[in-house]
Design a protein around this motif. Structure first.
Motif, mmCIF file in Angstrom:
data_model
loop_
_atom_site.group_PDB
_atom_site.id
_atom_site.type_symbol
_atom_site.label_atom_id
_atom_site.label_comp_id
_atom_site.label_asym_id
_atom_site.label_seq_id
_atom_site.Cartn_x
_atom_site.Cartn_y
_atom_site.Cartn_z
ATOM 1 N N TYR A 214 -8.174 -50.078 9.166
ATOM 2 C CA TYR A 214 -8.862 -50.927 10.138
ATOM 3 C C TYR A 214 -7.895 -51.825 10.898
ATOM 4 N N LEU A 215 -7.009 -52.496 10.162
ATOM 5 C CA LEU A 215 -6.109 -53.475 10.782
ATOM 6 C C LEU A 215 -5.073 -52.837 11.704
ATOM 7 N N ILE A 216 -4.600 -51.647 11.335
ATOM 8 C CA ILE A 216 -3.533 -51.012 12.126
ATOM 9 C C ILE A 216 -4.080 -49.989 13.110
ATOM 10 N N LEU A 217 -4.864 -49.050 12.598
ATOM 11 C CA LEU A 217 -5.270 -47.916 13.450
ATOM 12 C C LEU A 217 -6.421 -48.257 14.397
ATOM 13 N N MET A 218 -7.439 -48.977 13.895
ATOM 14 C CA MET A 218 -8.657 -49.132 14.677
ATOM 15 C C MET A 218 -8.460 -49.964 15.942
ATOM 16 N N ARG A 219 -7.427 -50.789 15.945
ATOM 17 C CA ARG A 219 -7.192 -51.634 17.120
ATOM 18 C C ARG A 219 -6.560 -50.860 18.269
ATOM 19 N N ILE A 220 -5.961 -49.720 17.945
ATOM 20 C CA ILE A 220 -5.308 -48.927 19.001
ATOM 21 C C ILE A 220 -5.919 -47.524 19.068
ATOM 22 N N PHE A 221 -7.174 -47.408 18.591
ATOM 23 C CA PHE A 221 -7.799 -46.090 18.507
ATOM 24 C C PHE A 221 -8.095 -45.525 19.887
ATOM 25 N N ASN A 222 -7.767 -44.263 20.079
ATOM 26 C CA ASN A 222 -8.121 -43.516 21.287
ATOM 27 C C ASN A 222 -8.247 -42.042 20.916
ATOM 28 N N GLU A 223 -8.551 -41.191 21.882
ATOM 29 C CA GLU A 223 -8.746 -39.769 21.589
ATOM 30 C C GLU A 223 -7.520 -39.144 20.923
ATOM 31 N N LYS A 224 -6.349 -39.500 21.421
ATOM 32 C CA LYS A 224 -5.114 -38.921 20.889
ATOM 33 C C LYS A 224 -4.904 -39.312 19.428
ATOM 34 N N LEU A 225 -5.000 -40.621 19.145
ATOM 35 C CA LEU A 225 -4.774 -41.098 17.786
ATOM 36 C C LEU A 225 -5.862 -40.596 16.846
ATOM 37 N N PHE A 226 -7.106 -40.590 17.334
ATOM 38 C CA PHE A 226 -8.210 -40.074 16.529
ATOM 39 C C PHE A 226 -7.944 -38.633 16.106
ATOM 40 N N GLY A 227 -7.529 -37.788 17.042
ATOM 41 C CA GLY A 227 -7.268 -36.389 16.738
ATOM 42 C C GLY A 227 -6.145 -36.215 15.736
ATOM 43 N N LEU A 228 -5.059 -36.970 15.913
ATOM 44 C CA LEU A 228 -3.914 -36.871 15.004
ATOM 45 C C LEU A 228 -4.292 -37.313 13.589
ATOM 46 N N VAL A 229 -4.981 -38.454 13.491
ATOM 47 C CA VAL A 229 -5.355 -38.979 12.175
ATOM 48 C C VAL A 229 -6.360 -38.060 11.492
ATOM 49 N N PHE A 230 -7.347 -37.585 12.247
ATOM 50 C CA PHE A 230 -8.375 -36.730 11.661
ATOM 51 C C PHE A 230 -7.785 -35.400 11.177
ATOM 52 N N ALA A 231 -6.865 -34.831 11.934
ATOM 53 C CA ALA A 231 -6.217 -33.584 11.505
ATOM 54 C C ALA A 231 -5.414 -33.817 10.234
ATOM 55 N N ALA A 232 -4.699 -34.955 10.160
ATOM 56 C CA ALA A 232 -3.929 -35.284 8.956
ATOM 57 C C ALA A 232 -4.848 -35.521 7.760
ATOM 58 N N VAL A 233 -6.003 -36.162 8.004
ATOM 59 C CA VAL A 233 -6.995 -36.387 6.952
ATOM 60 C C VAL A 233 -7.477 -35.050 6.380
ATOM 61 N N ALA A 234 -7.712 -34.076 7.246
ATOM 62 C CA ALA A 234 -8.127 -32.745 6.791
ATOM 63 C C ALA A 234 -7.068 -32.150 5.864
ATOM 64 N N GLY A 235 -5.804 -32.277 6.239
ATOM 65 C CA GLY A 235 -4.719 -31.776 5.398
ATOM 66 C C GLY A 235 -4.656 -32.480 4.057
ATOM 67 N N ILE A 236 -4.807 -33.809 4.076
ATOM 68 C CA ILE A 236 -4.789 -34.596 2.837
ATOM 69 C C ILE A 236 -5.896 -34.136 1.894
ATOM 70 N N MET A 237 -7.095 -33.942 2.428
ATOM 71 C CA MET A 237 -8.233 -33.564 1.589
ATOM 72 C C MET A 237 -8.090 -32.156 1.015
ATOM 73 N N VAL A 238 -7.551 -31.230 1.799
ATOM 74 C CA VAL A 238 -7.330 -29.876 1.293
ATOM 75 C C VAL A 238 -6.303 -29.903 0.161
ATOM 76 N N TYR A 239 -5.239 -30.679 0.342
ATOM 77 C CA TYR A 239 -4.201 -30.768 -0.697
ATOM 78 C C TYR A 239 -4.787 -31.364 -1.986
ATOM 79 N N ILE A 240 -5.544 -32.446 -1.860
ATOM 80 C CA ILE A 240 -6.161 -33.078 -3.032
ATOM 81 C C ILE A 240 -7.055 -32.084 -3.772
ATOM 82 N N SER A 241 -7.812 -31.303 -3.020
ATOM 83 C CA SER A 241 -8.719 -30.324 -3.627
ATOM 84 C C SER A 241 -7.950 -29.268 -4.410
ATOM 85 N N LEU A 242 -6.877 -28.748 -3.808
ATOM 86 C CA LEU A 242 -6.129 -27.654 -4.426
ATOM 87 C C LEU A 242 -5.178 -28.132 -5.517
#
Length: 277
Positions: A214-242
């Protein structure tokens, strides 16, 4: 701007979900104190279910939304490339964390609550070693939980229904982690209060991850940052699962129990997404 308004409206809800997911380590600790033995078959199926939810939603929902955002910024071809790279960057980040956390005692090693009743690991280790094992487990789990908290928060802030699914999956995942912290600390100290406290505190790093998000990302959130963070989140979750959920599910029960849980998680997640849309 429209996405920012939507995110701001969901902030408190997202924090609440992240807190719920993180503090479920306390559920594992409580189970260790007040049940006679671990229901391994149920826990195996539940962990498989959690992995199914996280894998399905990562590829079908989160990655796709990240790709849509980045394609708006960079165009179809370049956007797809950047989404894919960000996905693997997320995997690399969580793998790096996994590589450098204290590994003297594996925080994801299976623990049975019967060990709390006097048949287990107290025979094999001195109390000092047990305390070290419990503290290492708590520290390692806290470090692991930090990016999980960020993932839950970002997902819930963008899409509450998606956030609920991820929070439940991560909460299930945190139950055996609570057992892993409680068992050795209880034997080292003889104190249920201390064992529960350390287990509980290890889960607080998830809402801390949300706070950083919230403190770092949400203040500068835009389409570009949203896409990058969300794609990385997908990778993190797949790794945790496997890396964590499925291996732990296999240890707690039979292979097929974990797989049936995995498929059930995917089916439930698919149906929920269909009904919402």
């Amino acid at each position: 701007m429209e996405r920012m308004i939507k995110l701001n409206g969901n902030i408190l809800f997202a924090f609440g979900l992240t807190l719920f997911a993180g503090l479920s380590t306390g559920i594992g600790s409580t189970l260790a104190f007040y049940t006679k033995q671990t229901d391994k078959k149920f826990l195996s199926g539940a962990l498989g279910f959690s992995a199914g939810v996280m894998i399905y939603v990562s590829f079908i929902e989160i990655f796709v939304k990240a790709k849509e955002s980045l394609e708006l910024v960079y165009g179809p071809t370049k956007g797809y490339w950047i989404t894919t790279i960000a996905f693997f960057v997320g995997i690399f980040i969580i793998a790096l964390i996994d590589r450098f956390v204290p590994s003297e005692k594996n925080p994801h090693e299976m623990r049975d609550v019967k060990e709390m009743k006097g048949n287990g690991i107290e025979v094999e280790f001195e109390s000092e070693e047990l305390m070290r094992m419990g503290l290492f487990s708590a520290l390692a789990i806290a470090i692991h939980n930090f990016p999980e908290g960020l993932a839950t928060f970002i997902s819930a802030a963008q899409d509450p229904s998606l956030g609920i699914s991820i929070a439940i999956a991560i909460a299930i995942h945190n139950i055996p982690e609570g057992i892993a912290v409680s068992v050795p600390i209880y034997f080292a100290t003889g104190s249920r209060k201390k064992a529960f406290s350390y287990s509980f505190l290890s889960g607080l790093s998830e809402p801390l991850g949300a706070m950083v998000g919230y403190l770092i990302l949400m203040r500068i959130f835009n389409e570009k940052l949203f896409g990058l963070v969300f794609a990385a989140v997908a990778g993190i979750m797949v790794y945790i699962s496997l890396d964590e959920l499925l291996p732990t599910a296999e240890k707690y029960g039979e292979h097929h129990t974990a797989i049936y849980g995995l498929i059930s998680g995917m089916v439930v997640m698919a149906l929920s997404l269909l009904l919402v849309n």
